[in-house]
Design a protein around this motif. Sequence first.
Motif, PDB file in Angstrom:
ATOM      1  N   LEU A 274       0.864  -1.178   0.000  1.00 50.78           N
ATOM      2  CA  LEU A 274       0.000   0.000   0.000  1.00 50.78           C
ATOM      3  C   LEU A 274       0.901   1.228   0.000  1.00 50.78           C
ATOM      4  O   LEU A 274       1.666   1.444   0.946  1.00 50.78           O
ATOM      5  N   ALA A 275       0.826   2.031  -1.048  1.00 50.93           N
ATOM      6  CA  ALA A 275       1.741   3.153  -1.232  1.00 50.93           C
ATOM      7  C   ALA A 275       1.022   4.480  -1.059  1.00 50.93           C
ATOM      8  O   ALA A 275      -0.133   4.632  -1.466  1.00 50.93           O
ATOM      9  N   HIS A 276       1.735   5.433  -0.463  1.00 53.14           N
ATOM     10  CA  HIS A 276       1.193   6.784  -0.317  1.00 53.14           C
ATOM     11  C   HIS A 276       2.269   7.811  -0.616  1.00 53.14           C
ATOM     12  O   HIS A 276       3.393   7.721  -0.131  1.00 53.14           O
ATOM     13  N   PHE A 277       1.923   8.770  -1.464  1.00 47.36           N
ATOM     14  CA  PHE A 277       2.768   9.930  -1.733  1.00 47.36           C
ATOM     15  C   PHE A 277       2.079  11.140  -1.104  1.00 47.36           C
ATOM     16  O   PHE A 277       0.948  11.461  -1.494  1.00 47.36           O
ATOM     17  N   PRO A 278       2.685  11.827  -0.143  1.00 45.55           N
ATOM     18  CA  PRO A 278       2.027  13.019   0.420  1.00 45.55           C
ATOM     19  C   PRO A 278       1.583  13.972  -0.692  1.00 45.55           C
ATOM     20  O   PRO A 278       2.411  14.447  -1.475  1.00 45.55           O
ATOM     21  N   PRO A 279       0.281  14.256  -0.801  1.00 47.05           N
ATOM     22  CA  PRO A 279      -0.219  15.027  -1.947  1.00 47.05           C
ATOM     23  C   PRO A 279       0.300  16.454  -2.021  1.00 47.05           C
ATOM     24  O   PRO A 279       0.213  17.092  -3.069  1.00 47.05           O
ATOM     25  N   GLY A 280       0.835  16.962  -0.904  1.00 45.68           N
ATOM     26  CA  GLY A 280       1.410  18.294  -0.941  1.00 45.68           C
ATOM     27  C   GLY A 280       2.744  18.346  -1.645  1.00 45.68           C
ATOM     28  O   GLY A 280       3.329  19.430  -1.782  1.00 45.68           O
ATOM     29  N   ASP A 281       3.236  17.185  -2.105  1.00 47.47           N
ATOM     30  CA  ASP A 281       4.478  17.081  -2.877  1.00 47.47           C
ATOM     31  C   ASP A 281       5.677  17.652  -2.131  1.00 47.47           C
ATOM     32  O   ASP A 281       6.525  18.344  -2.703  1.00 47.47           O
TER      33      ASP A 281
END
Length: 888
Positions: A274-281
């Motif tokens: 399960l992968a997550h990239f903080p959307p605030g970059d």
Amino acid sequence: MACNGLFGAGQGGMIAPVDLRRTFTLQKAELAVFNRNVEELLLDFEIIYDMAKLLGEDNQRSYQALYVANQMVNLCDVNDPGTYATVAKLASSFFSQKNGDSQHMIHAMGHCHIDSAWLWPYEETIRKCARSWVTAVQLMASYPDFTFTCSQAQQLEWVKTHYPGLYSQIKDYVKLGQFVPVGGTWVEMDGNLPSGESMVRQFLQGQYFFQEEFGNMCSEFWLPDTFGYSAQLPQLMNGCGIHRFLTQKLSWSLVNAFPHHTFHWEGIDGSKVLAHFPPGDSYGMKGTVEEMLKTVRNNRDKGRVNSGIVLFGFGDGGGGPTEKMLGRFKRMKDTDGLPRVHLSTPDQFFSALETNTSQLCTWVGELFLELHNGTYTTQAQIKKGNRQCEQLLHNVEFLGSVARAKDDSFIYPASKLQHLWRLLLLNQFHDVLPGSCIQQVVEDAMHYYEEIRTGGVKLLDEALKSLIGTLPQPQLTPTSPAVMVINTLPWERTEVISMPRPSEEEKLGLVKVPSMGYVVLPENISPCTPVTVTMQDDGSVTMENEFLAARFDSMGRLTSLKLLSCNRESVPSKSYGNQFVMFDDIPLYWDAWDVMDYHLETRKPVTNLINNVQIRSSGGLRGAVTFTLQISDNSTIDQEIILEAAAPYIRFNTKVKWNESHKFLKVEFPTTVHSTNATYEIQFGHLQRPTHRNTSWDWARYEVWAHRWMDLSEYGFGVAVLNDCKYGCSVLGNVLSLSLLRAPKSPDATADVGLHEFSYALMPHERPFQEAGVIQSAYNFCIPLLTTSSPVTQHSSWSAFTVSSPAVVLETVKLAEKRSDTLVVRLYEAYGSTVDTWLQTSLPVKEAFLCDLLERPYDLQNVLSEDGRVKLSFTPFKILSVLLVLQR
């Protein structure tokens, strides 16, 4: 007061070579009285004003914020502190208006991403960690809900050693759940270039450290800042007890925006995380309204998820989170018009996310960063050191394991190997192995490689001495010692070697050595078809053995290469293989990091000949020719082309004197192969990438990475390029290109200047590359047979391990981390097939158990058969580890 030599303070900007002559003068220092009430009012006003400014003209809440901000200004009188309470009450009333249940939830957690080396050396990083973590610990004392995430076991180990008092406080706050160790690896390593086994050791060393120091292993892989992500990482994570992944760097892709922020990532074997990239970059947010709104607006998985992570704090030793940031989050905790903000932890975020992932999309294969692809080539000596040390430690562990199994008195050097491995893992940090660091870091890295080489060779000699001691000793001293040849790879090898003969000319021998074993040869040389080398009237040279017939022109360019078994030509007419090519290499900004696509428009073949092709060895077991090219007034190429008996490839031993600026050297091999995809080796497997540029996603892969080989094949025929220490490469159309050297000037003005030695090889083949032995040949090319003198003169041979299926590679043999009587054997399926195989050993083994990559048994079922074999079942690219309990 003046100071000089600040790291990261180079001429012309931060991303520049360190200027040790640059000075800074402290001109003014002031004492101030901190007024808590004023600070609180300023934070109130900042949040409300930013809401008025950023929520938009069509948003009613923005107008409410605007009027409240205006009232605050009207009511506040700096000459009358008594007005502060009235203004604070007005702000409090605004913040007390709450959100609905559907509002987006932001999980905010403190962070201070600290590069283990970059624009500063390793030594400075130790101080950066201490300065930043002291700040975090002090905040925890005042803010019990404040949480701080911290990765990289190496950095924690540094603080433990150098700042034991601080480390004791950290351990206390770990127990309270405020200081949160994350990541599970020794360092935040590069995601492309370390070998598969190195990546296993990153997790092995990291997870054991976290378990021993803090009582728990990490449940998420934390790699915010690296330059791409291997498609084998999901399986490696799963094998180390990790099913969650966080990163951010793909937001830097130059061509295509990655379509997800929260998703399932599937590797080449089918493993998922399960992968997550903080959307605030960003992994260094400051807690502003603008950042929170961007986190919601930028989320590419709206509707599928309603939450995201915000990592806040000044990074790279800048101090981490601040009290002001916490004040901002307090006001935005649950304020109408803004997303809800909760001070959280990675586990809280992922646990909430895991309650419903049914709507998430799946991304299959590598996560390719469309930027920083110059890091596959920059600082070639670091990359060479990494490859050589990985292979040296492979040999040391195998021979040490065999010695331990055969000789009860041999002490396996576990602690020494751990030290050497940790040095190697440290150098795999994502600004060191990629070469995006200053000169002082390069010097540190090269020193560590030398320490690994020196220590590794000593351990290798000790294991060999023990192994020789297990041979039947002769009753009489032999008149001339025999030769012991050792094969550390899991298949039989027939190769030409240099026979050790002190004070004599080099003598060659053709030997056949069993799988993961040895052969003792008194004077026996196997018969073979000899190599012939002939100079033609036009100055060209032909070279031929039983497999290949090659022709080179007087400049060392390959004009013909026939595979004799099918009489198939590999080189197109009017084309040249082994063609060195120079490119202008001037990136837009990130000098050591990037090679831009427009460099391809500046192709210039290297054709200035100093010494034309000369025959050095006319045949027998080895044929060789040499030539020299002039790159520029300051740079030259010396090359020896070698064709050996029984070899399926031609070797190119290359020396480059390199003194260039913003140039890129490659070697090209045009082929007669037509295929829309090329194949590249990655960790424990391979993948395909397009040879065309149909879409922007295809075009962005104009420069890619591979490990020991890349291959271009059509049905029934293909051509592979092997290498001993290179990573950057590409295949466009029918041309295979291997990237050799770059010449960036920032942040290291001396990058790659000097003498380089490396080898590559060209291997045409019939049948698919799997069946043609490309994978095995690449291993052989990189890991030579070992030779030593033997006191035993009679011919003998012995094999420690055999694997019945050629599709399965036995990659590693080592002593278990926690048991001195148990070996760990690691294998993987290399062809992309489903297959059963038998692992057989001649070592004294009494039990066998399957285990994960952290050497924890799946169960207690003994899988050793009565005849001493282990049956293993593989699906494509599956990695399996086996515990072998020795008889004692």
